[in-house]
Design a protein around this motif. Sequence first.
Motif, PDB file in Angstrom:
ATOM      1  N   GLY A  44      29.741  42.483  67.024  1.00 48.46           N
ATOM      2  CA  GLY A  44      31.092  42.340  67.558  1.00 48.46           C
ATOM      3  C   GLY A  44      31.994  41.602  66.577  1.00 48.46           C
ATOM      4  N   PHE A  45      33.276  41.539  66.925  1.00 46.63           N
ATOM      5  CA  PHE A  45      34.263  40.917  66.053  1.00 46.63           C
ATOM      6  C   PHE A  45      35.060  39.878  66.849  1.00 46.63           C
ATOM      7  CE2 PHE A  45      33.434  45.217  64.667  1.00 46.63           C
ATOM      8  CZ  PHE A  45      33.244  45.090  63.298  1.00 46.63           C
ATOM      9  N   CYS A  46      35.679  38.991  66.112  1.00 42.23           N
ATOM     10  CA  CYS A  46      36.559  38.011  66.748  1.00 42.23           C
ATOM     11  C   CYS A  46      37.895  38.006  66.018  1.00 42.23           C
ATOM     12  CB  CYS A  46      35.940  36.613  66.744  1.00 42.23           C
ATOM     13  SG  CYS A  46      35.858  35.821  65.126  1.00 42.23           S
ATOM     14  N   PHE A  47      38.937  37.757  66.763  1.00 38.78           N
ATOM     15  CA  PHE A  47      40.278  37.719  66.187  1.00 38.78           C
ATOM     16  C   PHE A  47      41.093  36.718  66.993  1.00 38.78           C
ATOM     17  CE2 PHE A  47      44.574  39.570  65.290  1.00 38.78           C
ATOM     18  CZ  PHE A  47      44.526  39.391  63.910  1.00 38.78           C
ATOM     19  N   ASN A  48      41.755  35.817  66.281  1.00 44.14           N
ATOM     20  CA  ASN A  48      42.493  34.732  66.923  1.00 44.14           C
ATOM     21  C   ASN A  48      43.961  34.801  66.518  1.00 44.14           C
ATOM     22  OD1 ASN A  48      39.930  33.776  67.787  1.00 44.14           O
ATOM     23  ND2 ASN A  48      39.684  32.727  65.832  1.00 44.14           N
ATOM     24  N   ILE A  49      44.818  34.836  67.517  1.00 42.75           N
ATOM     25  CA  ILE A  49      46.262  34.955  67.294  1.00 42.75           C
ATOM     26  C   ILE A  49      46.955  33.708  67.831  1.00 42.75           C
ATOM     27  CG2 ILE A  49      48.335  36.302  67.781  1.00 42.75           C
ATOM     28  CD1 ILE A  49      46.622  38.736  68.142  1.00 42.75           C
ATOM     29  N   LEU A  50      47.839  33.155  67.027  1.00 45.65           N
ATOM     30  CA  LEU A  50      48.680  32.029  67.444  1.00 45.65           C
ATOM     31  C   LEU A  50      50.098  32.530  67.644  1.00 45.65           C
ATOM     32  CD1 LEU A  50      49.310  28.979  67.845  1.00 45.65           C
ATOM     33  CD2 LEU A  50      49.603  28.829  65.360  1.00 45.65           C
ATOM     34  N   CYS A  51      50.625  32.353  68.841  1.00 43.87           N
ATOM     35  CA  CYS A  51      51.991  32.768  69.165  1.00 43.87           C
ATOM     36  C   CYS A  51      52.885  31.537  69.199  1.00 43.87           C
ATOM     37  CB  CYS A  51      52.036  33.494  70.509  1.00 43.87           C
ATOM     38  SG  CYS A  51      51.052  34.996  70.567  1.00 43.87           S
ATOM     39  N   VAL A  52      53.790  31.447  68.238  1.00 43.86           N
ATOM     40  CA  VAL A  52      54.700  30.312  68.141  1.00 43.86           C
ATOM     41  C   VAL A  52      56.112  30.795  68.430  1.00 43.86           C
ATOM     42  CG1 VAL A  52      55.553  28.444  66.677  1.00 43.86           C
ATOM     43  CG2 VAL A  52      53.210  29.262  66.397  1.00 43.86           C
ATOM     44  N   GLY A  53      56.762  30.128  69.342  1.00 44.67           N
ATOM     45  CA  GLY A  53      58.134  30.502  69.672  1.00 44.67           C
ATOM     46  C   GLY A  53      58.613  29.733  70.887  1.00 44.67           C
ATOM     47  N   GLU A  54      59.904  29.729  71.080  1.00 46.93           N
ATOM     48  CA  GLU A  54      60.485  29.014  72.197  1.00 46.93           C
ATOM     49  C   GLU A  54      60.098  29.665  73.524  1.00 46.93           C
ATOM     50  OE1 GLU A  54      64.656  28.687  71.621  1.00 46.93           O
ATOM     51  OE2 GLU A  54      64.492  27.953  69.568  1.00 46.93           O
ATOM     52  N   THR A  55      60.165  28.868  74.561  1.00 45.55           N
ATOM     53  CA  THR A  55      59.822  29.361  75.894  1.00 45.55           C
ATOM     54  C   THR A  55      60.815  30.437  76.327  1.00 45.55           C
ATOM     55  OG1 THR A  55      59.002  27.152  76.424  1.00 45.55           O
ATOM     56  CG2 THR A  55      59.353  28.658  78.268  1.00 45.55           C
ATOM     57  N   LYS A  63      36.199  39.733  70.573  1.00 51.46           N
ATOM     58  CA  LYS A  63      36.448  38.453  71.244  1.00 51.46           C
ATOM     59  C   LYS A  63      37.819  37.960  70.780  1.00 51.46           C
ATOM     60  CE  LYS A  63      33.047  35.594  71.835  1.00 51.46           C
ATOM     61  NZ  LYS A  63      32.986  35.488  73.312  1.00 51.46           N
ATOM     62  N   LEU A  64      38.789  38.129  71.641  1.00 54.80           N
ATOM     63  CA  LEU A  64      40.173  37.830  71.299  1.00 54.80           C
ATOM     64  C   LEU A  64      40.565  36.467  71.869  1.00 54.80           C
ATOM     65  CD1 LEU A  64      42.981  38.767  70.196  1.00 54.80           C
ATOM     66  CD2 LEU A  64      43.407  39.697  72.481  1.00 54.80           C
ATOM     67  N   THR A  65      41.140  35.631  71.023  1.00 54.51           N
ATOM     68  CA  THR A  65      41.649  34.322  71.441  1.00 54.51           C
ATOM     69  C   THR A  65      43.147  34.287  71.195  1.00 54.51           C
ATOM     70  OG1 THR A  65      39.565  33.231  70.908  1.00 54.51           O
ATOM     71  CG2 THR A  65      41.507  31.833  71.119  1.00 54.51           C
ATOM     72  N   ILE A  66      43.892  33.987  72.233  1.00 53.85           N
ATOM     73  CA  ILE A  66      45.346  33.891  72.146  1.00 53.85           C
ATOM     74  C   ILE A  66      45.740  32.442  72.401  1.00 53.85           C
ATOM     75  CG2 ILE A  66      47.549  34.647  73.106  1.00 53.85           C
ATOM     76  CD1 ILE A  66      46.225  37.258  73.891  1.00 53.85           C
ATOM     77  N   VAL A  67      46.423  31.863  71.440  1.00 56.67           N
ATOM     78  CA  VAL A  67      46.877  30.477  71.546  1.00 56.67           C
ATOM     79  C   VAL A  67      48.393  30.488  71.622  1.00 56.67           C
ATOM     80  CG1 VAL A  67      46.814  28.181  70.502  1.00 56.67           C
ATOM     81  CG2 VAL A  67      44.897  29.748  70.165  1.00 56.67           C
ATOM     82  N   SER A  68      48.924  29.900  72.657  1.00 55.26           N
ATOM     83  CA  SER A  68      50.377  29.851  72.842  1.00 55.26           C
ATOM     84  C   SER A  68      50.860  28.416  72.778  1.00 55.26           C
ATOM     85  CB  SER A  68      50.770  30.476  74.187  1.00 55.26           C
ATOM     86  OG  SER A  68      50.144  29.782  75.254  1.00 55.26           O
ATOM     87  N   THR A  69      52.086  28.247  72.320  1.00 55.97           N
ATOM     88  CA  THR A  69      52.694  26.922  72.204  1.00 55.97           C
ATOM     89  C   THR A  69      53.584  26.691  73.416  1.00 55.97           C
ATOM     90  OG1 THR A  69      54.443  27.909  70.863  1.00 55.97           O
ATOM     91  CG2 THR A  69      52.605  26.901  69.694  1.00 55.97           C
ATOM     92  N   VAL A  70      53.102  25.884  74.334  1.00 50.81           N
ATOM     93  CA  VAL A  70      53.831  25.610  75.576  1.00 50.81           C
ATOM     94  C   VAL A  70      54.825  24.482  75.323  1.00 50.81           C
ATOM     95  CG1 VAL A  70      53.622  24.948  77.989  1.00 50.81           C
ATOM     96  CG2 VAL A  70      51.827  26.318  76.906  1.00 50.81           C
ATOM     97  N   GLY A  71      56.082  24.725  75.647  1.00 51.78           N
ATOM     98  CA  GLY A  71      57.109  23.695  75.493  1.00 51.78           C
ATOM     99  C   GLY A  71      57.721  23.616  74.115  1.00 51.78           C
TER     100      GLY A  71
END
Length: 436
Positions: A49-60, A105-113
Amino acid sequence: EGRRWSTFSSSPLPLLPNQGEGCRTVPLAGHVGFDSLPDQLVNKSVSQGFCFNILCVGETGLGKSTLMDTLFNTKFEGEPATHTQPGVQLRSNTYDLQESNVGLKLTIVSTVGFGDQINKEDSYKPIVEFIDAQFEAYLQEELKIRRVLHTYHDSRIHACLYFIAPTGHSLKSLDLVTMKKLDSKVNIIPIIAKSDAISKSELTKFKIKITSELVSNGVQIYQFPTDDESVAEINGTMNAHLPFAVIGSTEELKIGNKMMKARQYPWGTVQVENEAHCDFVKLREMLIRVNMEDLREQTHSRHYELYRRCKLEEMGFKDTDPDSKPFSLQETYEAKRNEFLGELQKKEEEMRQMFVQRVKEKEAELKEAEKELHEKFDRLKKLHQDEKKKLEDKKKSLDDEVNAFKQRKTAAELLQSQGSQAGGSQTLKRDKEKKK
């Protein structure tokens, strides 16, 4: 004859660039089977399997969650963030996706606030700390004696989708500062969110303005690789379209005879997968179908290696000594250990000297306090003796007064008795005279 030998397949092949005239081509007498190595690698990779991690940066409110749902054609769990966060928090969610026989295996990281505070000066710090924490976790796993990297869940960020508000004017200072702090730690792909909020002409000018500002401020964004001939043409074309103007939607509408993801407005319908309406298809092609492995490779070979090198240099490890001779790990460890023990002994001696000094100071304070107590005791003793003497003198004077009083009392009683006797004799004498 000292010539180099190399073995190739039975079919005639051209000489490789590093082959000289002394290199011979030896044909194989039959089929060996090492041409199945690519298939073996594919099968092994697919099974792991594979893994991929995405960071989403942006205003709310820029549609980060909606775009992720649209990209992977699924509905991820999550709650919408409010604008009342006291600081920037990073929320990470991991999902197991399956497409055909390939697992991801997908990881999504979001910036809250992000961007909601009045003072946005330190908004980038939690993001940088999070990325460094993932690098540090991987480095610690590498430094273990028994490593299990083949089963280790790699949480390093492979791609950072930076969402830019569709203002149509220029980048905000917050965007420039944040991207400048992140460009050496992660692959940044800038995208214009909710691009249907501005017209086509404004969008074209906005893209040019963004690119100009990124270049003038020295921000290094991720460039799709053009060294591979199979993807050089499409990647070179797509690099010119950065930043991508995207629209996200999980709502499907019937357009013609097909159901398509779109956004319905009073003035018309915006089709998400229509390249004439937005760059969503370009983003999906470049991010997932074409360059996902390159993003993973760039994260490991460029960003993680930079972090690892800086971290090991801070720890005192070096590849060469001042004479440009290679250092062995054992020598480096012993030198660092001896340096650490020397510093430890130095600190121990400093602490001992400080302890002795403090003991001496405390003894001096105690002696001074003891001296003050003795002086106070002597003063109280002398005061007590003076008071005792005064009381004794007063008692003596009172005793003298009592004795004098008793003497006067005795004399008075004696005089009184003598007077009464004399008066009685005179009374008897007068009574006798009367009888006569």
